[in-house]
Scaffold this motif. Sequence first.
Motif, PDB file in Angstrom:
ATOM      1  N   CYS A   2      -1.157   1.158  -1.781  1.00 20.92           N
ATOM      2  CA  CYS A   2      -1.825   2.179  -0.964  1.00 20.92           C
ATOM      3  C   CYS A   2      -0.878   3.350  -0.681  1.00 20.92           C
ATOM      4  CB  CYS A   2      -2.326   1.551   0.326  1.00 20.92           C
ATOM      5  SG  CYS A   2      -0.966   1.023   1.391  1.00 20.92           S
ATOM      6  N   LEU A   3      -1.384   4.319   0.033  1.00 16.06           N
ATOM      7  CA  LEU A   3      -0.609   5.530   0.337  1.00 16.06           C
ATOM      8  C   LEU A   3       0.618   5.242   1.194  1.00 16.06           C
ATOM      9  CD1 LEU A   3      -0.394   8.652   0.227  1.00 16.06           C
ATOM     10  CD2 LEU A   3      -1.990   8.737   2.151  1.00 16.06           C
ATOM     11  N   CYS A   4       0.476   4.376   2.206  1.00 17.66           N
ATOM     12  CA  CYS A   4       1.592   4.144   3.133  1.00 17.66           C
ATOM     13  C   CYS A   4       2.535   3.054   2.644  1.00 17.66           C
ATOM     14  CB  CYS A   4       1.078   3.819   4.535  1.00 17.66           C
ATOM     15  SG  CYS A   4       0.403   2.157   4.731  1.00 17.66           S
ATOM     16  N   GLY A   5       2.119   2.272   1.644  1.00 22.47           N
ATOM     17  CA  GLY A   5       2.996   1.244   1.092  1.00 22.47           C
ATOM     18  C   GLY A   5       2.854  -0.124   1.749  1.00 22.47           C
ATOM     19  N   ALA A   6       1.967  -0.257   2.754  1.00 22.83           N
ATOM     20  CA  ALA A   6       1.803  -1.552   3.437  1.00 22.83           C
ATOM     21  C   ALA A   6       1.162  -2.597   2.524  1.00 22.83           C
ATOM     22  CB  ALA A   6       0.962  -1.378   4.712  1.00 22.83           C
ATOM     23  N   CYS A  27      -6.592  -0.243   2.754  1.00 23.70           N
ATOM     24  CA  CYS A  27      -5.478  -0.486   3.673  1.00 23.70           C
ATOM     25  C   CYS A  27      -5.905  -0.076   5.073  1.00 23.70           C
ATOM     26  CB  CYS A  27      -4.253   0.317   3.241  1.00 23.70           C
ATOM     27  SG  CYS A  27      -2.929   0.281   4.470  1.00 23.70           S
ATOM     28  N   GLU A  87      -4.094   0.578   7.524  1.00 23.53           N
ATOM     29  CA  GLU A  87      -3.158   1.552   8.109  1.00 23.53           C
ATOM     30  C   GLU A  87      -3.444   2.972   7.635  1.00 23.53           C
ATOM     31  OE1 GLU A  87      -0.935   0.998  10.440  1.00 23.53           O
ATOM     32  OE2 GLU A  87      -1.581  -1.104  10.468  1.00 23.53           O
ATOM     33  N   CYS A  88      -3.572   3.145   6.330  1.00 28.86           N
ATOM     34  CA  CYS A  88      -3.696   4.507   5.790  1.00 28.86           C
ATOM     35  C   CYS A  88      -5.081   4.785   5.215  1.00 28.86           C
ATOM     36  CB  CYS A  88      -2.616   4.774   4.740  1.00 28.86           C
ATOM     37  SG  CYS A  88      -2.828   3.850   3.212  1.00 28.86           S
TER      38      CYS A  88
HETATM   39 ZN   LIG Z   1      -1.559   1.881   3.480  1.00 32.42          ZN
END
Ligand SMILES: [Zn+2]
Length: 139
Positions: free
Chosen positions: A9-13, A76, A78-79
């Motif tokens: 994902c964009l944030c890496g989580a 995700c 988060e993001c």
């Molecule tokens: Zn993310």
Amino acid sequence: MATRFTGGCLCGAVRYECSADPFFMGNCHCRDCQKASGSAYGTDIGLPATALKISGVVKYYDSRADSGNTLRRAFCPECGARLFAKTSAMPDLAMITAGSLDDPSQYQPTLDIFTASAQPWDHMNPALAKFPKMPPMEG
Ligand SMILES: [Zn+2]
Ligand SMILES: [Zn+2]
């Protein structure tokens, strides 16, 4: 020879990896994919779900497809990045999004589906097979 796909994902989580021969690669121009992606179409790389290894926590949004099947879109929490989808029609199918790949040039679509709901500003590759709705299932 299986292809190795990695992405996240964009944030890496959330990260995923998969080694598999894709069943298909295609663009879906249905309204649900437009809404979910916020763009002209969704990109799907169809792979065996058992081959997909995910690290991190994903959230699912379930929607009812035209066919009556449930489509589960994973993102995700988060993001909000869209990562993959699963359908109740084929439990061993996962469809990862091309933009989430570490190397998005691995995406080589061969078809456009649900072109009946494509937008006028959605310029498609004329070389790809076109289906106004869902293509007939093979096999
Ligand atoms: Zn993310
Ligand atoms: Zn769609």
